[in-house]
Design a protein around this motif. Sequence first.
Motif, PDB file in Angstrom:
ATOM      1  N   THR A 123      83.221  42.165  44.599  1.00 53.54           N
ATOM      2  CA  THR A 123      81.850  41.877  45.046  1.00 53.54           C
ATOM      3  C   THR A 123      81.838  40.607  45.886  1.00 53.54           C
ATOM      4  O   THR A 123      81.169  40.546  46.921  1.00 53.54           O
ATOM      5  CB  THR A 123      80.911  41.668  43.839  1.00 53.54           C
ATOM      6  N   SER A 124      82.577  39.596  45.434  1.00 51.87           N
ATOM      7  CA  SER A 124      82.568  38.323  46.165  1.00 51.87           C
ATOM      8  C   SER A 124      83.061  38.508  47.600  1.00 51.87           C
ATOM      9  O   SER A 124      82.483  37.964  48.544  1.00 51.87           O
ATOM     10  CB  SER A 124      83.437  37.293  45.442  1.00 51.87           C
ATOM     11  N   PHE A 151      73.299  35.028  40.770  1.00 47.63           N
ATOM     12  CA  PHE A 151      74.604  34.857  40.125  1.00 47.63           C
ATOM     13  C   PHE A 151      75.382  33.778  40.895  1.00 47.63           C
ATOM     14  O   PHE A 151      75.294  33.707  42.124  1.00 47.63           O
ATOM     15  CB  PHE A 151      75.350  36.197  40.148  1.00 47.63           C
ATOM     16  N   THR A 153      78.385  33.311  42.073  1.00 47.87           N
ATOM     17  CA  THR A 153      79.195  33.653  43.253  1.00 47.87           C
ATOM     18  C   THR A 153      78.300  33.874  44.477  1.00 47.87           C
ATOM     19  O   THR A 153      78.655  33.510  45.596  1.00 47.87           O
ATOM     20  CB  THR A 153      80.102  34.876  42.955  1.00 47.87           C
ATOM     21  N   ASP A 154      77.125  34.436  44.280  1.00 50.47           N
ATOM     22  CA  ASP A 154      76.202  34.675  45.397  1.00 50.47           C
ATOM     23  C   ASP A 154      75.733  33.353  46.003  1.00 50.47           C
ATOM     24  O   ASP A 154      75.595  33.226  47.231  1.00 50.47           O
ATOM     25  CB  ASP A 154      74.988  35.481  44.933  1.00 50.47           C
ATOM     26  N   ASP A 223      72.185  42.272  46.294  1.00 48.78           N
ATOM     27  CA  ASP A 223      73.314  42.379  45.362  1.00 48.78           C
ATOM     28  C   ASP A 223      72.881  43.328  44.244  1.00 48.78           C
ATOM     29  O   ASP A 223      71.988  42.999  43.441  1.00 48.78           O
ATOM     30  CB  ASP A 223      73.670  40.991  44.808  1.00 48.78           C
ATOM     31  N   CYS A 225      74.687  44.520  41.688  1.00 49.45           N
ATOM     32  CA  CYS A 225      75.582  44.553  40.513  1.00 49.45           C
ATOM     33  C   CYS A 225      74.875  45.046  39.252  1.00 49.45           C
ATOM     34  O   CYS A 225      75.435  45.811  38.479  1.00 49.45           O
ATOM     35  CB  CYS A 225      76.173  43.178  40.256  1.00 49.45           C
ATOM     36  N   HIS A 226      73.648  44.587  39.020  1.00 46.52           N
ATOM     37  CA  HIS A 226      72.947  44.944  37.775  1.00 46.52           C
ATOM     38  C   HIS A 226      71.954  46.079  37.973  1.00 46.52           C
ATOM     39  O   HIS A 226      71.133  46.341  37.088  1.00 46.52           O
ATOM     40  CB  HIS A 226      72.259  43.703  37.201  1.00 46.52           C
ATOM     41  N   TYR A 248      82.300  47.832  38.092  1.00 41.91           N
ATOM     42  CA  TYR A 248      82.720  47.774  36.679  1.00 41.91           C
ATOM     43  C   TYR A 248      81.584  47.669  35.672  1.00 41.91           C
ATOM     44  O   TYR A 248      81.839  47.662  34.480  1.00 41.91           O
ATOM     45  CB  TYR A 248      83.721  46.638  36.462  1.00 41.91           C
ATOM     46  N   LYS A 249      80.338  47.548  36.129  1.00 43.26           N
ATOM     47  CA  LYS A 249      79.246  47.425  35.152  1.00 43.26           C
ATOM     48  C   LYS A 249      78.691  48.817  34.826  1.00 43.26           C
ATOM     49  O   LYS A 249      79.341  49.606  34.148  1.00 43.26           O
ATOM     50  CB  LYS A 249      78.166  46.479  35.685  1.00 43.26           C
TER      51      LYS A 249
HETATM   52  C1  LIG Z   1      74.985  39.737  40.417  1.00 47.01           C
HETATM   53  C2  LIG Z   1      76.469  39.543  40.424  1.00 47.01           C
HETATM   54  N1  LIG Z   1      77.115  39.351  41.586  1.00 47.01           N
HETATM   55  C3  LIG Z   1      78.458  39.198  41.624  1.00 47.01           C
HETATM   56  C4  LIG Z   1      79.199  39.236  40.460  1.00 47.01           C
HETATM   57  C5  LIG Z   1      80.689  39.024  40.408  1.00 47.01           C
HETATM   58  O1  LIG Z   1      81.386  39.237  41.538  1.00 47.01           O
HETATM   59  P1  LIG Z   1      82.930  39.658  41.465  1.00 47.01           P
HETATM   60  O2  LIG Z   1      82.945  41.134  41.221  1.00 47.01           O
HETATM   61  O3  LIG Z   1      83.473  39.246  42.766  1.00 47.01           O
HETATM   62  O4  LIG Z   1      83.552  38.940  40.301  1.00 47.01           O
HETATM   63  C6  LIG Z   1      78.572  39.435  39.244  1.00 47.01           C
HETATM   64  C7  LIG Z   1      79.388  39.473  38.000  1.00 47.01           C
HETATM   65  O5  LIG Z   1      78.967  39.560  36.909  1.00 47.01           O
HETATM   66  C8  LIG Z   1      77.181  39.598  39.226  1.00 47.01           C
HETATM   67  O6  LIG Z   1      76.540  39.763  38.067  1.00 47.01           O
END
Ligand SMILES: Cc1ncc(COP(=O)(O)O)c(C=O)c1O
Length: 438
Positions: A123-124, A151, A153-154, A223, A225-226, A248-249
């Motif tokens: 994701t990053s 998050f 990393t964002d 993003d 992810c969730h 992976y979630k």
């Molecule tokens: C909203 C969000 N963005 C990014 C990531 C993580 O990014 P990466 O897959 O590069 O570890 C997460 C990880 O939990 C996340 O919850």
Amino acid sequence: MKPPALPDLRLPDPHLPDHHRGPRMPDGLAARAAALDAADPLAAVRGRFLLPEGVVYLDGNSLGALPAAVPAAVEDAVHRQWGTDLIRSWNANGWWEAPVRTGDAIGRLIGAAPGQVVAGDSTSVQLFNTLLAAARARPGRRLLLTDPDHFPTDQYIADSVGRLLGLDVRRVPARDAAEVLAAEAGNVAVAAYAPVDYRTGELHDMAALTAAAHRAGALAHWDLCHAAGALPVELDAVEADFAVGCGYKYLSGGPGAPAFAYVAHRHQAAFDHPLTGWHGHAEPFAMAGTYTPAKDVTRARIGTPALLSLIALEAALTAFDGVDPKTVREKGLSLTGFFQECADTLLDGLGFTSVTPRDPARRGSQVALRHPEAYPLVAALTARGVIGDMRAPDLLRFGFNALYVTHADVLRAVTELRDIASRGAHLAAEFRRRPTVT
Ligand SMILES: Cc1ncc(COP(=O)(O)O)c(C=O)c1O
């Protein structure tokens, strides 16, 4: 209730008598859980996952459970495709097309028509690549908006993109973003947000925020992810510009599964991304010394994908076959709503505060509770086979994957939590030692 089969997940609790088999569930709530599970249209889908017996798994928002289709797919990828077919697999076993083929499968879950999603990398990495490309698509604009609750990393990557392109990164909460976009119209290049707050589970209005960005002449970057696999995200319908998410979630692609990037059709021809790897070249096997980007979404490909993981993710996505995202959403809301109802009834007076919105329109597929002893409580729960997680300093977080979580799981989780908190079982020294990953 049967004790969980995994010895490392259910360590003996020294505060419980040997005959303890879990606290008794309150009759009224147990009957409601049974009725809700009996009427669950996704009940049979749970059989598409290999869940350890006795474990209640409420951490699919961090690492999804193992889909039953994955082990055989990985076994085939290792022994037949890699072991026997070797390099021929790039053509013979569809390795070359896997990022776009898997991207399209993800696209079906996030409202993206084929040809707009590629799977690969983390994701990053995808975030860096698409966010920088989005900002480049709005030259002359000085501002990049992102969420102070995004998050980490964002936020870090937004700052890095800001430094690289000389943009100011302004942290504006999602609820205020439309107002700031209107006030700064003409100045904002990109608004980068997530539909679901990773800590509180609050759901933001993607359509409204995307429209506000467009009214200001800016682009909307999401993003997911969730959200991917948990909610019926409608990227095309809301006219999102770019999006990323992890595998992976809720997609249950496995630890370190490839992520994905969405580049709307209308942005592909001008998609000017920084990671111009050879897999995004118009003719990768011409081996040219300079980069000519592919014309379609394949230009968002970067380099050689982690194929074993990609094959695992592709197999995992078959757990969604024939499953209507609307049904996933309805069940997700039923699970989170039932959790809140159980928590109201059973955790009253034990020091917990409800954090996640009650309004279904503002709730993702997770619930967070605040408690000053969040870490030891989650550790004590895990020792009893009820797995959630915590986010510092004081949030207990529970994620609900509608494909395999039941209402009975929800009730057991809250009942165990009540038992732990009321006995003080979490105060034992063993629950205070924090490992690296919480
Ligand atoms: C909203 C969000 N963005 C990014 C990531 C993580 O990014 P990466 O897959 O590069 O570890 C997460 C990880 O939990 C996340 O919850």
